[in-house]
Design a protein around this motif. Structure first.
Motif, mmCIF file in Angstrom:
data_model
loop_
_atom_site.group_PDB
_atom_site.id
_atom_site.type_symbol
_atom_site.label_atom_id
_atom_site.label_comp_id
_atom_site.label_asym_id
_atom_site.label_seq_id
_atom_site.Cartn_x
_atom_site.Cartn_y
_atom_site.Cartn_z
ATOM 1 N N ILE A 43 49.364 -2.747 147.000
ATOM 2 C CA ILE A 43 48.580 -4.077 147.317
ATOM 3 C C ILE A 43 49.274 -4.739 148.554
ATOM 4 O O ILE A 43 48.940 -5.063 149.407
ATOM 5 N N LYS A 44 50.552 -4.655 148.220
ATOM 6 C CA LYS A 44 51.549 -5.529 149.393
ATOM 7 C C LYS A 44 51.349 -4.755 150.693
ATOM 8 O O LYS A 44 51.465 -5.188 151.679
ATOM 9 N N SER A 45 50.971 -3.483 150.464
ATOM 10 C CA SER A 45 51.066 -2.707 151.792
ATOM 11 C C SER A 45 49.491 -2.732 152.247
ATOM 12 O O SER A 45 49.119 -2.027 153.303
ATOM 13 N N GLY A 46 48.675 -3.451 151.770
ATOM 14 C CA GLY A 46 47.273 -3.742 152.636
ATOM 15 C C GLY A 46 46.127 -3.099 151.769
ATOM 16 O O GLY A 46 45.047 -3.330 152.046
ATOM 17 N N ALA A 47 46.299 -2.616 150.626
ATOM 18 C CA ALA A 47 45.228 -1.761 149.725
ATOM 19 C C ALA A 47 44.762 -2.976 148.925
ATOM 20 O O ALA A 47 45.315 -3.865 148.510
ATOM 21 N N ASP A 48 43.175 -2.926 148.791
ATOM 22 C CA ASP A 48 42.588 -3.851 147.847
ATOM 23 C C ASP A 48 42.936 -3.308 146.412
ATOM 24 O O ASP A 48 43.385 -2.186 146.237
ATOM 25 N N ALA A 49 42.799 -4.245 145.338
ATOM 26 C CA ALA A 49 42.927 -3.934 144.420
ATOM 27 C C ALA A 49 42.383 -2.837 143.395
ATOM 28 O O ALA A 49 42.894 -1.917 142.905
ATOM 29 N N SER A 50 41.391 -2.257 143.775
ATOM 30 C CA SER A 50 40.291 -1.108 143.317
ATOM 31 C C SER A 50 40.992 -0.099 143.976
ATOM 32 O O SER A 50 41.473 0.857 143.115
ATOM 33 N N LEU A 51 41.203 -0.007 145.180
ATOM 34 C CA LEU A 51 41.864 1.194 145.917
ATOM 35 C C LEU A 51 43.509 1.195 145.176
ATOM 36 O O LEU A 51 43.798 2.459 145.087
ATOM 37 N N ALA A 52 44.088 0.126 145.113
ATOM 38 C CA ALA A 52 45.494 0.306 144.573
ATOM 39 C C ALA A 52 45.369 0.988 143.148
ATOM 40 O O ALA A 52 46.123 1.795 142.848
ATOM 41 N N GLU A 53 44.447 0.716 142.428
ATOM 42 C CA GLU A 53 44.327 1.071 141.044
ATOM 43 C C GLU A 53 43.906 2.682 140.916
ATOM 44 O O GLU A 53 44.732 3.259 140.461
ATOM 45 N N GLU A 54 43.162 3.073 142.001
ATOM 46 C CA GLU A 54 42.855 4.190 141.963
ATOM 47 C C GLU A 54 43.923 5.273 142.318
ATOM 48 O O GLU A 54 44.237 6.237 142.014
ATOM 49 N N CYS A 55 44.479 4.696 143.587
ATOM 50 C CA CYS A 55 45.704 5.630 144.095
ATOM 51 C C CYS A 55 46.786 5.807 143.202
ATOM 52 O O CYS A 55 47.276 6.628 142.828
ATOM 53 N N THR A 56 47.043 4.535 142.226
ATOM 54 C CA THR A 56 48.024 4.416 141.319
ATOM 55 C C THR A 56 47.725 5.608 140.397
ATOM 56 O O THR A 56 48.816 6.177 139.823
ATOM 57 N N GLN A 57 46.508 5.762 139.951
ATOM 58 C CA GLN A 57 46.194 6.796 138.895
ATOM 59 C C GLN A 57 46.522 8.082 139.319
ATOM 60 O O GLN A 57 47.187 8.814 138.553
ATOM 61 N N GLU A 58 46.072 8.252 140.532
ATOM 62 C CA GLU A 58 46.194 9.615 141.248
ATOM 63 C C GLU A 58 47.688 9.961 141.617
ATOM 64 O O GLU A 58 48.178 11.011 141.324
ATOM 65 N N VAL A 59 48.463 8.803 141.971
ATOM 66 C CA VAL A 59 50.176 8.983 141.957
ATOM 67 C C VAL A 59 50.749 9.501 140.591
ATOM 68 O O VAL A 59 51.119 10.491 140.693
ATOM 69 N N LEU A 60 50.284 8.737 139.724
ATOM 70 C CA LEU A 60 50.965 9.291 138.300
ATOM 71 C C LEU A 60 50.410 10.539 137.971
ATOM 72 O O LEU A 60 51.241 11.326 137.232
ATOM 73 N N ALA A 61 49.155 10.631 138.046
ATOM 74 C CA ALA A 61 48.754 12.066 137.749
ATOM 75 C C ALA A 61 49.432 13.449 138.403
ATOM 76 O O ALA A 61 49.815 14.218 138.076
ATOM 77 N N THR A 62 49.493 12.930 139.783
ATOM 78 C CA THR A 62 50.536 13.872 140.348
ATOM 79 C C THR A 62 51.949 13.990 139.789
ATOM 80 O O THR A 62 52.575 15.180 139.832
ATOM 81 N N CYS A 63 52.353 12.993 139.475
ATOM 82 C CA CYS A 63 53.832 13.228 138.803
ATOM 83 C C CYS A 63 53.515 13.949 137.598
ATOM 84 O O CYS A 63 54.688 14.753 137.417
ATOM 85 N N TRP A 64 52.609 14.037 136.888
ATOM 86 C CA TRP A 64 52.456 15.002 135.737
ATOM 87 C C TRP A 64 52.236 16.332 136.092
ATOM 88 O O TRP A 64 52.866 17.267 135.660
ATOM 89 N N HIS A 65 51.369 16.734 137.129
ATOM 90 C CA HIS A 65 51.073 17.798 137.545
ATOM 91 C C HIS A 65 52.189 18.577 138.103
ATOM 92 O O HIS A 65 52.236 19.730 138.417
ATOM 93 N N LYS A 66 52.889 17.787 138.964
ATOM 94 C CA LYS A 66 53.990 18.156 139.834
ATOM 95 C C LYS A 66 55.377 17.921 139.535
ATOM 96 O O LYS A 66 56.149 17.868 140.214
ATOM 97 N N ALA A 67 55.503 17.743 138.325
ATOM 98 C CA ALA A 67 56.975 17.312 137.903
ATOM 99 C C ALA A 67 57.914 18.371 138.219
ATOM 100 O O ALA A 67 59.095 18.224 138.284
ATOM 101 N N HIS A 68 57.413 19.823 138.232
ATOM 102 C CA HIS A 68 58.343 21.014 138.512
ATOM 103 C C HIS A 68 58.801 20.735 140.124
ATOM 104 O O HIS A 68 59.886 21.273 140.378
ATOM 105 N N MET A 69 58.239 19.787 140.877
ATOM 106 C CA MET A 69 58.671 19.876 142.405
ATOM 107 C C MET A 69 59.676 18.786 142.438
ATOM 108 O O MET A 69 60.336 18.540 143.482
ATOM 109 N N PHE A 70 59.872 17.896 141.345
ATOM 110 C CA PHE A 70 60.818 16.637 141.493
ATOM 111 C C PHE A 70 62.238 17.370 141.516
ATOM 112 O O PHE A 70 62.479 18.254 140.474
ATOM 113 N N ASP A 71 63.256 16.981 142.460
ATOM 114 C CA ASP A 71 64.456 17.618 142.544
ATOM 115 C C ASP A 71 65.323 16.246 142.579
ATOM 116 O O ASP A 71 65.370 15.539 143.476
#
Length: 182
Positions: A43-71
């Motif tokens: 939101i601080k970087s310019g996304a509206d609340a709806s877009l920010a919510e959607e992106c947040t869900q996708e970001v954290l889903a990526t964390c779940w699915h790509k946890a093996h890539m975290f170093d």
């Protein structure tokens, strides 16, 4: 400092549990901690609340699915997650600005007549002269609105001028340009 190191190691441990065990409790804690922070960042970087919510869900889903890539030797969990968020936001903005396939022309395009090309060049030159002759305050706003692709509200924020002043100056400038182009 030790408290930060303890938190850092807690999140690294959570990522390892997510990666190795698909630990839903670890993911839930990670989600509860980072979701509001990621949403606020977006939101601080310019996304509206709806877009920010959607992106947040996708970001954290990526964390779940790509946890093996975290170093943990390359970045902290927070840095990794916020980098994913930043990249996701860039992807969404690019997609919004990209024309849809049905909007793109297919096949060879008809060459314009030389008369049309010449007329367009002359009109462009005439418009360039007319814009350069506008009062500086009007010219700057026209350039920001039409060449900088900014909305009137964005111009108001950027310049600090009242929105009504922006609208009036742009309207006056467009009237003047219309007269010059006739």
């Amino acid at each position: 400092m030790k408290d930060n190191d303890g938190k850092r190691m807690l999140w690294v441990d959570h990522m390892a549990r997510i990666r190795d065990l698909q630990d839903q409790a670890a993911f839930a804690e990670l989600f509860d901690h980072f979701a509001p922070r990621v949403k606020g960042f977006l939101i601080k970087s310019g996304a509206d609340a709806s877009l920010a919510e959607e992106c947040t869900q996708e970001v954290l889903a990526t964390c779940w699915h790509k946890a093996h890539m975290f170093d943990p030797t390359r970045a902290s969990v927070a840095t990794w997650i916020f980098t994913i968020a930043r990249n996701r936001k860039i992807d969404v903005l690019r997609k919004q600005r990209r024309p849809e396939p049905e909007d793109l022309a297919w096949g060879p395009q008809e060459e314009p007549d030389q008369v049309d090309v010449l007329a367009l060049q002359q009109e462009s030159e005439q418009l360039g002269r007319a814009i350069s002759e506008l009062p500086e305050a009007q010219r700057e706003l026209i350039q920001k609105a039409y060449f900088g692709d900014l909305s009137q509200s964005e111009i108001a924020v950027q310049t600090g001028l009242p929105l009504g002043t922006i609208k009036s100056r742009i309207r006056l400038a467009l009237d003047r340009l219309r007269r010059e182009m006739k």
